[in-house]
Design a protein around this motif. Sequence first.
Motif, PDB file in Angstrom:
ATOM      1  N   LEU A 180       2.684  30.523 -53.665  1.00  0.00           N
ATOM      2  CA  LEU A 180       3.015  31.097 -52.617  1.00  0.00           C
ATOM      3  C   LEU A 180       4.464  30.895 -51.847  1.00  0.00           C
ATOM      4  CD1 LEU A 180       1.584  33.026 -50.363  1.00  0.00           C
ATOM      5  CD2 LEU A 180       1.236  30.859 -48.963  1.00  0.00           C
ATOM      6  N   ASP A 181       4.640  29.792 -51.861  1.00  0.00           N
ATOM      7  CA  ASP A 181       6.202  29.246 -51.518  1.00  0.00           C
ATOM      8  C   ASP A 181       7.299  29.951 -52.248  1.00  0.00           C
ATOM      9  OD1 ASP A 181       4.816  27.954 -49.363  1.00  0.00           O
ATOM     10  OD2 ASP A 181       5.038  25.862 -50.546  1.00  0.00           O
ATOM     11  N   GLU A 182       6.966  30.089 -53.337  1.00  0.00           N
ATOM     12  CA  GLU A 182       7.978  30.347 -54.391  1.00  0.00           C
ATOM     13  C   GLU A 182       8.328  32.116 -54.130  1.00  0.00           C
ATOM     14  OE1 GLU A 182       7.914  29.592 -58.331  1.00  0.00           O
ATOM     15  OE2 GLU A 182       8.331  27.490 -58.019  1.00  0.00           O
ATOM     16  N   ILE A 183       7.211  32.704 -53.925  1.00  0.00           N
ATOM     17  CA  ILE A 183       7.056  34.138 -53.559  1.00  0.00           C
ATOM     18  C   ILE A 183       7.916  34.492 -52.420  1.00  0.00           C
ATOM     19  CG2 ILE A 183       5.840  36.248 -53.352  1.00  0.00           C
ATOM     20  CD1 ILE A 183       3.706  35.083 -55.301  1.00  0.00           C
ATOM     21  N   ALA A 184       7.484  33.654 -51.321  1.00  0.00           N
ATOM     22  CA  ALA A 184       8.046  33.826 -50.116  1.00  0.00           C
ATOM     23  C   ALA A 184       9.565  33.544 -49.955  1.00  0.00           C
ATOM     24  CB  ALA A 184       7.550  32.823 -48.948  1.00  0.00           C
ATOM     25  N   ALA A 185       9.926  32.771 -51.026  1.00  0.00           N
ATOM     26  CA  ALA A 185      11.517  32.348 -51.017  1.00  0.00           C
ATOM     27  C   ALA A 185      12.169  33.570 -51.720  1.00  0.00           C
ATOM     28  CB  ALA A 185      11.717  31.291 -51.904  1.00  0.00           C
ATOM     29  N   ALA A 215       7.373  40.417 -49.720  1.00  0.00           N
ATOM     30  CA  ALA A 215       6.655  40.657 -51.064  1.00  0.00           C
ATOM     31  C   ALA A 215       5.163  41.028 -51.142  1.00  0.00           C
ATOM     32  CB  ALA A 215       6.600  39.347 -51.572  1.00  0.00           C
ATOM     33  N   ARG A 216       4.536  41.744 -51.730  1.00  0.00           N
ATOM     34  CA  ARG A 216       2.978  41.954 -51.885  1.00  0.00           C
ATOM     35  C   ARG A 216       2.326  40.865 -52.556  1.00  0.00           C
ATOM     36  NH1 ARG A 216       1.795  47.489 -50.885  1.00  0.00           N
ATOM     37  NH2 ARG A 216       0.487  47.428 -52.540  1.00  0.00           N
ATOM     38  N   VAL A 217       1.423  40.497 -51.975  1.00  0.00           N
ATOM     39  CA  VAL A 217       0.610  39.354 -52.760  1.00  0.00           C
ATOM     40  C   VAL A 217      -0.809  39.549 -52.783  1.00  0.00           C
ATOM     41  CG1 VAL A 217       2.384  37.776 -52.622  1.00  0.00           C
ATOM     42  CG2 VAL A 217       0.529  37.787 -50.984  1.00  0.00           C
ATOM     43  N   HIS A 218      -1.407  39.037 -53.903  1.00  0.00           N
ATOM     44  CA  HIS A 218      -2.963  39.085 -53.851  1.00  0.00           C
ATOM     45  C   HIS A 218      -3.327  37.492 -53.847  1.00  0.00           C
ATOM     46  CE1 HIS A 218      -3.947  43.280 -55.222  1.00  0.00           C
ATOM     47  NE2 HIS A 218      -2.717  43.257 -54.741  1.00  0.00           N
ATOM     48  N   ALA A 261      -0.491  31.768 -45.783  1.00  0.00           N
ATOM     49  CA  ALA A 261      -0.195  33.300 -46.173  1.00  0.00           C
ATOM     50  C   ALA A 261      -0.057  34.107 -44.958  1.00  0.00           C
ATOM     51  CB  ALA A 261      -1.079  33.791 -47.028  1.00  0.00           C
ATOM     52  N   ALA A 262      -1.057  33.771 -43.790  1.00  0.00           N
ATOM     53  CA  ALA A 262      -0.788  34.502 -42.560  1.00  0.00           C
ATOM     54  C   ALA A 262       0.386  34.273 -41.762  1.00  0.00           C
ATOM     55  CB  ALA A 262      -2.140  33.972 -41.788  1.00  0.00           C
ATOM     56  N   ARG A 263       0.804  32.773 -42.019  1.00  0.00           N
ATOM     57  CA  ARG A 263       2.140  32.371 -41.286  1.00  0.00           C
ATOM     58  C   ARG A 263       3.348  33.359 -41.689  1.00  0.00           C
ATOM     59  NH1 ARG A 263      -0.276  27.331 -41.387  1.00  0.00           N
ATOM     60  NH2 ARG A 263       1.168  26.837 -42.948  1.00  0.00           N
ATOM     61  N   ALA A 264       3.349  33.428 -43.205  1.00  0.00           N
ATOM     62  CA  ALA A 264       4.521  33.970 -43.784  1.00  0.00           C
ATOM     63  C   ALA A 264       4.242  35.770 -43.562  1.00  0.00           C
ATOM     64  CB  ALA A 264       4.375  34.006 -45.228  1.00  0.00           C
ATOM     65  N   ALA A 316       3.261  36.980 -40.691  1.00  0.00           N
ATOM     66  CA  ALA A 316       3.625  37.103 -39.311  1.00  0.00           C
ATOM     67  C   ALA A 316       5.210  37.036 -39.606  1.00  0.00           C
ATOM     68  CB  ALA A 316       3.140  36.052 -38.511  1.00  0.00           C
ATOM     69  N   ALA A 317       5.811  36.242 -40.142  1.00  0.00           N
ATOM     70  CA  ALA A 317       7.285  36.043 -40.422  1.00  0.00           C
ATOM     71  C   ALA A 317       7.912  37.282 -41.206  1.00  0.00           C
ATOM     72  CB  ALA A 317       7.637  34.886 -41.163  1.00  0.00           C
ATOM     73  N   GLY A 318       7.171  38.174 -41.646  1.00  0.00           N
ATOM     74  CA  GLY A 318       7.634  39.168 -42.125  1.00  0.00           C
ATOM     75  C   GLY A 318       8.200  39.059 -43.842  1.00  0.00           C
ATOM     76  N   LEU A 319       7.795  37.846 -44.331  1.00  0.00           N
ATOM     77  CA  LEU A 319       8.075  37.289 -45.887  1.00  0.00           C
ATOM     78  C   LEU A 319       7.009  38.300 -46.703  1.00  0.00           C
ATOM     79  CD1 LEU A 319       8.909  33.854 -45.170  1.00  0.00           C
ATOM     80  CD2 LEU A 319      10.518  35.770 -45.274  1.00  0.00           C
ATOM     81  N   LEU A 320       5.958  38.543 -46.494  1.00  0.00           N
ATOM     82  CA  LEU A 320       4.944  38.960 -47.399  1.00  0.00           C
ATOM     83  C   LEU A 320       4.009  39.735 -46.813  1.00  0.00           C
ATOM     84  CD1 LEU A 320       2.216  37.026 -47.428  1.00  0.00           C
ATOM     85  CD2 LEU A 320       3.672  35.542 -48.525  1.00  0.00           C
ATOM     86  N   ARG A 321       3.261  40.506 -47.704  1.00  0.00           N
ATOM     87  CA  ARG A 321       2.053  41.664 -47.117  1.00  0.00           C
ATOM     88  C   ARG A 321       0.964  40.909 -48.138  1.00  0.00           C
ATOM     89  NH1 ARG A 321      -2.069  43.000 -45.167  1.00  0.00           N
ATOM     90  NH2 ARG A 321      -2.600  45.213 -45.121  1.00  0.00           N
ATOM     91  N   VAL A 322      -0.185  40.592 -47.390  1.00  0.00           N
ATOM     92  CA  VAL A 322      -1.356  40.173 -48.353  1.00  0.00           C
ATOM     93  C   VAL A 322      -2.090  41.581 -48.659  1.00  0.00           C
ATOM     94  CG1 VAL A 322      -3.590  38.854 -48.586  1.00  0.00           C
ATOM     95  CG2 VAL A 322      -1.455  37.526 -47.362  1.00  0.00           C
ATOM     96  N   THR A 323      -1.738  42.091 -49.825  1.00  0.00           N
ATOM     97  CA  THR A 323      -2.503  43.324 -50.037  1.00  0.00           C
ATOM     98  C   THR A 323      -3.719  43.038 -50.871  1.00  0.00           C
ATOM     99  OG1 THR A 323      -0.969  43.342 -52.093  1.00  0.00           O
ATOM    100  CG2 THR A 323      -0.270  44.718 -50.009  1.00  0.00           C
ATOM    101  N   GLY A 324      -4.075  41.943 -51.274  1.00  0.00           N
ATOM    102  CA  GLY A 324      -5.362  41.747 -52.025  1.00  0.00           C
ATOM    103  C   GLY A 324      -5.760  40.287 -51.823  1.00  0.00           C
ATOM    104  N   VAL A 325      -7.334  40.201 -52.071  1.00  0.00           N
ATOM    105  CA  VAL A 325      -8.086  38.940 -52.313  1.00  0.00           C
ATOM    106  C   VAL A 325      -8.857  38.982 -53.472  1.00  0.00           C
ATOM    107  CG1 VAL A 325      -9.302  37.008 -51.611  1.00  0.00           C
ATOM    108  CG2 VAL A 325      -7.641  37.941 -49.942  1.00  0.00           C
ATOM    109  N   PHE A 326      -8.767  38.197 -54.610  1.00  0.00           N
ATOM    110  CA  PHE A 326      -9.370  38.584 -55.752  1.00  0.00           C
ATOM    111  C   PHE A 326      -9.936  37.044 -56.615  1.00  0.00           C
ATOM    112  CE2 PHE A 326      -5.551  37.420 -57.296  1.00  0.00           C
ATOM    113  CZ  PHE A 326      -5.473  37.311 -58.817  1.00  0.00           C
ATOM    114  N   SER A 327     -10.866  37.249 -57.328  1.00  0.00           N
ATOM    115  CA  SER A 327     -11.315  36.091 -57.987  1.00  0.00           C
ATOM    116  C   SER A 327     -11.895  36.899 -59.450  1.00  0.00           C
ATOM    117  CB  SER A 327     -12.641  35.640 -57.263  1.00  0.00           C
ATOM    118  OG  SER A 327     -12.948  34.250 -58.012  1.00  0.00           O
TER     119      SER A 327
END
Length: 313
Positions: free
Chosen positions: A107-112, A121-124, A148-151, A153-164
Amino acid sequence: MPPTAEALVDLGAVRTNIEVLRDRARNADVMGVVKADGYGHGMVPVARAMVAAGAAWLGTALVEEALQLRRAGIRTPTLAWIIPPGTPLGEAVASDIDLGVSTRWGLDEIAAAARAAGRPARVHLKADTGLSRGGVTPGEWSDVVEAAARAEAAGLLRVTGVFSHFARADEPGHPSIAAQLTAFHDALALAEKAGLRPEVRHMANSAATLTLPDAHFDLVRPGIAGYGLTPIPDLAGTGLRPACMDQFVVDIGDDEARAGEPAVLFGAGDGGEPTAQDWAEALDTISYEIVCRVGQRVPRRYVGGDGEWPDPR
């Protein structure tokens, strides 16, 4: 010179399979999985056929696979779910490729990368519900979803999915299936508590798409079924149709064969030829391995699309 061997890929069968899976999914969208060069069938032509048949998403294992789709002009929402440490992510972020998150460092690498790219970034987020093959463990889940919620809110990413991902959905009735569904619901509840509102929740692989409606959520993620092969060999009435070396010797006994006659290794079985499942059972493996092992040196010829497609390689 004509090729000495070819793999004939029926894109019409691929489209039919996606249509069958869409019908099985009912109210959920279908992700066409095209990892491993489209399970050995050719990623780009197969992806185009799947999208034409109504696949709302495409899925790859690696970022580079997803980028190949973008470079081919395919703009369908695409998820790449395996992100090794240090993977260059700038082009993926710029290309609106959704990225799988299985760890906090991921998560941190994607935010960077998003910060460097100047766009979110768009993340699942992937929850490990029992497969233990990638995914955020239950003990780390709260920390990751809150980060992820903090990132977000900071405009670094959008949590577009949750999966397993299921471990044994190809064994209908196995107790792990219900346990994993419960764990996934728990993970979703924690994500919602953290303020995340994903566009899609997805868990169903091929087996769960065919047999487990309770696991369909917003999106199903069938892999091998898109190519007409079932992960449950005894499952009848699926409506799926198979879409499918170089040199070796076969003892044909007293049968006769002439030079230039076609030899079919595996296909749909309509003409009595072996299927990929027949080969898998003979070799004590699974049909996935059979189709994926037809190497790149065997050219593909595509039929069943809008005319015949040459091999893009």
